[in-house]
Design a protein around this motif. Structure first.
Motif, PDB file in Angstrom:
ATOM      1  N   ALA A  33      33.500  47.088  31.665  1.00  0.00           N
ATOM      2  CA  ALA A  33      33.643  45.664  31.370  1.00  0.00           C
ATOM      3  C   ALA A  33      32.591  45.293  30.330  1.00  0.00           C
ATOM      4  O   ALA A  33      31.545  45.942  30.248  1.00  0.00           O
ATOM      5  CB  ALA A  33      33.480  44.814  32.629  1.00  0.00           C
ATOM      6  N   ASP A  37      34.642  40.096  29.078  1.00  0.00           N
ATOM      7  CA  ASP A  37      35.190  40.018  30.431  1.00  0.00           C
ATOM      8  C   ASP A  37      34.415  39.043  31.311  1.00  0.00           C
ATOM      9  O   ASP A  37      35.002  38.400  32.185  1.00  0.00           O
ATOM     10  CB  ASP A  37      35.183  41.401  31.094  1.00  0.00           C
ATOM     11  CG  ASP A  37      36.091  42.386  30.392  1.00  0.00           C
ATOM     12  OD1 ASP A  37      37.287  42.088  30.267  1.00  0.00           O
ATOM     13  OD2 ASP A  37      35.595  43.442  29.952  1.00  0.00           O
ATOM     14  N   TRP A  38      33.090  38.969  31.146  1.00  0.00           N
ATOM     15  CA  TRP A  38      32.320  38.133  32.068  1.00  0.00           C
ATOM     16  C   TRP A  38      31.913  36.780  31.473  1.00  0.00           C
ATOM     17  O   TRP A  38      31.496  35.889  32.202  1.00  0.00           O
ATOM     18  CB  TRP A  38      31.103  38.867  32.602  1.00  0.00           C
ATOM     19  CG  TRP A  38      30.061  39.292  31.599  1.00  0.00           C
ATOM     20  CD1 TRP A  38      29.268  38.471  30.845  1.00  0.00           C
ATOM     21  CD2 TRP A  38      29.683  40.627  31.271  1.00  0.00           C
ATOM     22  NE1 TRP A  38      28.421  39.215  30.065  1.00  0.00           N
ATOM     23  CE2 TRP A  38      28.650  40.552  30.305  1.00  0.00           C
ATOM     24  CE3 TRP A  38      30.092  41.878  31.710  1.00  0.00           C
ATOM     25  CZ2 TRP A  38      28.043  41.678  29.770  1.00  0.00           C
ATOM     26  CZ3 TRP A  38      29.486  42.991  31.177  1.00  0.00           C
ATOM     27  CH2 TRP A  38      28.480  42.898  30.211  1.00  0.00           C
ATOM     28  N   LYS A  39      32.021  36.598  30.149  1.00  0.00           N
ATOM     29  CA  LYS A  39      31.621  35.313  29.564  1.00  0.00           C
ATOM     30  C   LYS A  39      32.578  34.199  29.981  1.00  0.00           C
ATOM     31  O   LYS A  39      33.776  34.417  30.173  1.00  0.00           O
ATOM     32  CB  LYS A  39      31.576  35.416  28.042  1.00  0.00           C
ATOM     33  CG  LYS A  39      30.314  36.108  27.533  1.00  0.00           C
ATOM     34  CD  LYS A  39      30.194  35.993  26.029  1.00  0.00           C
ATOM     35  CE  LYS A  39      28.875  36.593  25.552  1.00  0.00           C
ATOM     36  NZ  LYS A  39      27.710  35.828  26.042  1.00  0.00           N
ATOM     37  N   THR A  40      32.036  33.020  30.138  1.00  0.00           N
ATOM     38  CA  THR A  40      32.799  31.858  30.585  1.00  0.00           C
ATOM     39  C   THR A  40      33.952  31.546  29.630  1.00  0.00           C
ATOM     40  O   THR A  40      33.785  31.595  28.405  1.00  0.00           O
ATOM     41  CB  THR A  40      31.883  30.623  30.689  1.00  0.00           C
ATOM     42  OG1 THR A  40      30.816  30.917  31.600  1.00  0.00           O
ATOM     43  CG2 THR A  40      32.662  29.402  31.169  1.00  0.00           C
ATOM     44  N   ALA A  49      37.653  32.912  33.405  1.00  0.00           N
ATOM     45  CA  ALA A  49      37.073  34.254  33.508  1.00  0.00           C
ATOM     46  C   ALA A  49      36.968  34.725  34.960  1.00  0.00           C
ATOM     47  O   ALA A  49      36.955  35.924  35.217  1.00  0.00           O
ATOM     48  CB  ALA A  49      35.695  34.287  32.849  1.00  0.00           C
ATOM     49  N   PHE A  53      38.403  38.324  35.765  1.00  0.00           N
ATOM     50  CA  PHE A  53      37.465  39.358  36.213  1.00  0.00           C
ATOM     51  C   PHE A  53      37.881  39.895  37.583  1.00  0.00           C
ATOM     52  O   PHE A  53      37.769  41.097  37.845  1.00  0.00           O
ATOM     53  CB  PHE A  53      36.045  38.798  36.274  1.00  0.00           C
ATOM     54  CG  PHE A  53      34.982  39.856  36.319  1.00  0.00           C
ATOM     55  CD1 PHE A  53      34.438  40.369  35.155  1.00  0.00           C
ATOM     56  CD2 PHE A  53      34.524  40.355  37.525  1.00  0.00           C
ATOM     57  CE1 PHE A  53      33.466  41.358  35.185  1.00  0.00           C
ATOM     58  CE2 PHE A  53      33.553  41.339  37.574  1.00  0.00           C
ATOM     59  CZ  PHE A  53      33.023  41.837  36.399  1.00  0.00           C
ATOM     60  N   LEU A 116      31.650  35.660  41.786  1.00  0.00           N
ATOM     61  CA  LEU A 116      32.042  35.799  40.377  1.00  0.00           C
ATOM     62  C   LEU A 116      32.070  34.454  39.660  1.00  0.00           C
ATOM     63  O   LEU A 116      32.610  34.347  38.555  1.00  0.00           O
ATOM     64  CB  LEU A 116      33.443  36.438  40.283  1.00  0.00           C
ATOM     65  CG  LEU A 116      33.666  37.748  41.046  1.00  0.00           C
ATOM     66  CD1 LEU A 116      35.119  38.181  40.931  1.00  0.00           C
ATOM     67  CD2 LEU A 116      32.739  38.834  40.531  1.00  0.00           C
ATOM     68  N   GLU A 119      28.892  33.292  34.750  1.00  0.00           N
ATOM     69  CA  GLU A 119      28.858  34.375  33.766  1.00  0.00           C
ATOM     70  C   GLU A 119      27.828  35.430  34.135  1.00  0.00           C
ATOM     71  O   GLU A 119      28.093  36.638  34.066  1.00  0.00           O
ATOM     72  CB  GLU A 119      28.538  33.773  32.401  1.00  0.00           C
ATOM     73  CG  GLU A 119      28.505  34.731  31.255  1.00  0.00           C
ATOM     74  CD  GLU A 119      28.249  33.999  29.948  1.00  0.00           C
ATOM     75  OE1 GLU A 119      27.324  34.423  29.223  1.00  0.00           O
ATOM     76  OE2 GLU A 119      28.953  33.019  29.656  1.00  0.00           O
ATOM     77  N   ARG A 122      28.905  37.613  37.141  1.00  0.00           N
ATOM     78  CA  ARG A 122      29.920  38.590  36.743  1.00  0.00           C
ATOM     79  C   ARG A 122      29.278  39.746  35.978  1.00  0.00           C
ATOM     80  O   ARG A 122      29.670  40.914  36.135  1.00  0.00           O
ATOM     81  CB  ARG A 122      31.014  37.928  35.903  1.00  0.00           C
ATOM     82  CG  ARG A 122      31.895  36.965  36.686  1.00  0.00           C
ATOM     83  CD  ARG A 122      33.092  36.505  35.889  1.00  0.00           C
ATOM     84  NE  ARG A 122      32.750  35.643  34.769  1.00  0.00           N
ATOM     85  CZ  ARG A 122      32.652  34.316  34.824  1.00  0.00           C
ATOM     86  NH1 ARG A 122      32.842  33.683  35.991  1.00  0.00           N
ATOM     87  NH2 ARG A 122      32.357  33.607  33.757  1.00  0.00           N
ATOM     88  N   ARG A 123      28.283  39.449  35.145  1.00  0.00           N
ATOM     89  CA  ARG A 123      27.593  40.502  34.396  1.00  0.00           C
ATOM     90  C   ARG A 123      26.877  41.452  35.359  1.00  0.00           C
ATOM     91  O   ARG A 123      26.925  42.682  35.196  1.00  0.00           O
ATOM     92  CB  ARG A 123      26.584  39.885  33.422  1.00  0.00           C
ATOM     93  CG  ARG A 123      25.903  40.919  32.519  1.00  0.00           C
ATOM     94  CD  ARG A 123      24.668  40.360  31.848  1.00  0.00           C
ATOM     95  NE  ARG A 123      23.630  40.024  32.811  1.00  0.00           N
ATOM     96  CZ  ARG A 123      22.852  40.932  33.417  1.00  0.00           C
ATOM     97  NH1 ARG A 123      23.005  42.226  33.166  1.00  0.00           N
ATOM     98  NH2 ARG A 123      21.930  40.554  34.284  1.00  0.00           N
ATOM     99  N   SER A 126      29.350  43.685  37.124  1.00  0.00           N
ATOM    100  CA  SER A 126      29.794  44.732  36.209  1.00  0.00           C
ATOM    101  C   SER A 126      28.748  45.830  36.096  1.00  0.00           C
ATOM    102  O   SER A 126      29.073  47.032  36.110  1.00  0.00           O
ATOM    103  CB  SER A 126      30.078  44.135  34.826  1.00  0.00           C
ATOM    104  OG  SER A 126      30.450  45.130  33.912  1.00  0.00           O
TER     105      SER A 126
END
Length: 239
Positions: A33, A37-40, A49, A53, A116, A119, A122-123, A126
């Motif tokens: 990822a 994939d993780w940015k708002t 997102a 995600f 999740l 942002e 989520r990072r 990942s």
């Protein structure tokens, strides 16, 4: 005493660089990822997102979903019972209107979605999953080879042929997924990208000497392979 067993790993794209020596190997699929994939992704309904995600996590988890178990039996008066037992896999994409039957599972899934919601979270998720393979994960496949490079190249060839076939015959994916004769076929049928596959190997070249011949190494490696299969039950291994 020093440990002479060599451990290294190769992407499926780079198996031509693997040693031409006896050893064991295990295939893993890494989680991939990036910022996209993780940015708002703002929208009128909130951050898109989160859902995308979560779908990425579902796809990755799907690579490890066990195949159904075929069951059969006989009842009184010669009656024959047969059917398929399928695991209620927790991260499978839910069908319309379906809800998990287990309250604890539902709570776990809600907690996952909550983890999740930004942002940065989520990072971090990942990063954890990317680092977890292969340290925390079970392998997709464990094998033994007299010539590691030759064997890994054969896996890549099987994958490529199957991938090319499925582009023209997508309706065959489920059949190959269940009955594929080798790792390459089964991996391609699960839509695992080639660049996400990597083989970790134990190179036994330095173990060979006058007392331990290549034949002895192969026999020992086969015994180790048998044991490792029973310890880790690789999902794409021979059943």
């Amino acid at each position: 005493m020093t440990d002479s067993v060599q451990l290294s790993h190769f992407s499926m794209l780079d198996v031509d660089q693997a040693p031409e020596s006896p050893g064991l190997y295990a295939w893993y699929v890494s989680f991939r990822a990036g910022p996209h994939d993780w940015k708002t992704k703002p929208s009128a309904d909130g951050d898109q997102a989160i859902g995308s995600f979560l779908n990425l996590l579902r796809k990755y988890a799907g690579y490890y979903e066990p195949m159904p178990i075929n069951l059969s039996g006989r009842g009184s008066y010669g009656a024959k019972w047969e059917g398929s037992l399928e695991l209620d896999y927790p991260l499978r994409e839910p069908t319309e209107g379906a809800q998990p039957g287990d309250d604890d599972l539902l709570q776990r899934l809600e907690t996952l979605v909550g983890s999740l919601d930004t942002e940065e979270r989520r990072r971090v998720m990942s990063s954890i999953l990317h680092r977890a393979s292969p340290v925390f994960s079970s392998p997709l496949y464990i094998g033994v080879a007299t010539n590691l490079q030759e064997r890994l190249r054969k896996h890549r060839m099987d994958y490529t042929r199957t991938h090319d076939w499925l582009r023209e015959h997508p309706e065959d994916a489920e059949i190959i997924r269940a009955r594929g004769k080798n790792f390459g076929q089964r991996a391609a049928a699960r839509s695992i990208a080639m660049e996400h596959l990597e083989a970790w190997i134990i190179d036994l070249a330095d173990e060979e000497n006058d007392e331990v011949t290549k034949k002895h190494l192969r026999n020992t490696a086969e015994s180790a392979e048998w044991l490792l299969h029973r310890l880790y039950s690789p999902i794409l291994g021979r059943q």
